[in-house]
Design an enzyme around this catalytic site. Sequence first.
Site, PDB file in Angstrom:
ATOM      1  N   HIS A   1       0.829  -1.280  -0.114  1.00  0.00           N
ATOM      2  CA  HIS A   1      -0.500   0.024   0.144  1.00  0.00           C
ATOM      3  C   HIS A   1       0.385   1.293   0.187  1.00  0.00           C
ATOM      4  O   HIS A   1       0.284   2.176   0.071  1.00  0.00           O
ATOM      5  CB  HIS A   1      -0.674  -0.161   0.984  1.00  0.00           C
ATOM      6  CG  HIS A   1      -1.856  -1.465   1.267  1.00  0.00           C
ATOM      7  ND1 HIS A   1      -1.337  -2.230   2.389  1.00  0.00           N
ATOM      8  CD2 HIS A   1      -2.786  -1.442   0.533  1.00  0.00           C
ATOM      9  CE1 HIS A   1      -2.439  -3.607   1.635  1.00  0.00           C
ATOM     10  NE2 HIS A   1      -3.334  -3.281   1.132  1.00  0.00           N
TER      11      HIS A   1
HETATM   12  S1  FES Z   1       1.538  -0.766   3.321  1.00  0.00           S
HETATM   13 FE1  FES Z   1      -0.185  -1.935   3.644  1.00  0.00          FE
HETATM   14  S2  FES Z   1       0.807  -3.902   5.256  1.00  0.00           S
HETATM   15 FE2  FES Z   1       2.565  -2.455   3.933  1.00  0.00          FE
END
Ligand code: FES
Length: 241
Positions: free
Chosen positions: A206
């Site tokens: 993410h």
């Molecule tokens: S940024 Fe979501 S799991 Fe690492």
Amino acid sequence: MSQLSSASAALLRSCARQQLPSHVARSAVAGVQQRNASNAGAKSSFESPFGSAEEANATLKIPSFKKYMSKGSPSTNKVFSYFVAGSMGLGSAVGAKATVHDFLTNMSASADVLAQAKVEIALDTIPEGKNVIIKWRGKPVLIRHRTAAEIQEANDIDWKTLRDPQPDEDRVQKPEWLIMLGVCTHLGCVPIGEAGDFGGWFCPCHGSHYDISGRIRKGPAPLNLEVPVYSFPDEQSLIIG
Ligand code: FES
């Protein structure tokens, strides 16, 4: 009363069978009823087969317990009582200790599990400026041999302004060795080393960016990368766990 009526009924039935005149049968039944009534009057009071209450009290004998009484003095008896109670308490305590010890011995981790609980790494195999990932208790552990420039960079940051404020010196035991769990604090992906906007680690799931001290700088992760328990038994060894 029920005996009386059953006897009368039996007598009437036998009279009827033998064709006796009815007045003869009636007089015979009256005779039977009178005899039974006089017998009932004679036994109007109950006689217990076990005798009367007075007789029972007269035969009641309380045995003597004198031969069971202690012949010692009261203080001797107390000493003996305390000795018995103390011995029983001591025996119970020893038994309880043995039971708890056995239980804890059986429930504790076995030798092979304990062996996996710690991992030893030879640090001289990791060149400066390189990352190594090892597996410890099923999790990836990131080991970074930091350069002097990276250490300087980690310390130049105003850590109080960070999302999870932490100085670099609180995250390392030796400045050149950075040891962290390779588990993103957002949802648990494994960050990639030497990537991201801050020259540290980048989580592609993410888009979380960690700096060269493993502190979160950008993206959805709320916390810095976790530092596990570790120690340096000597200059060239690292033990994690
Ligand atoms: S940024 Fe979501 S799991 Fe690492």
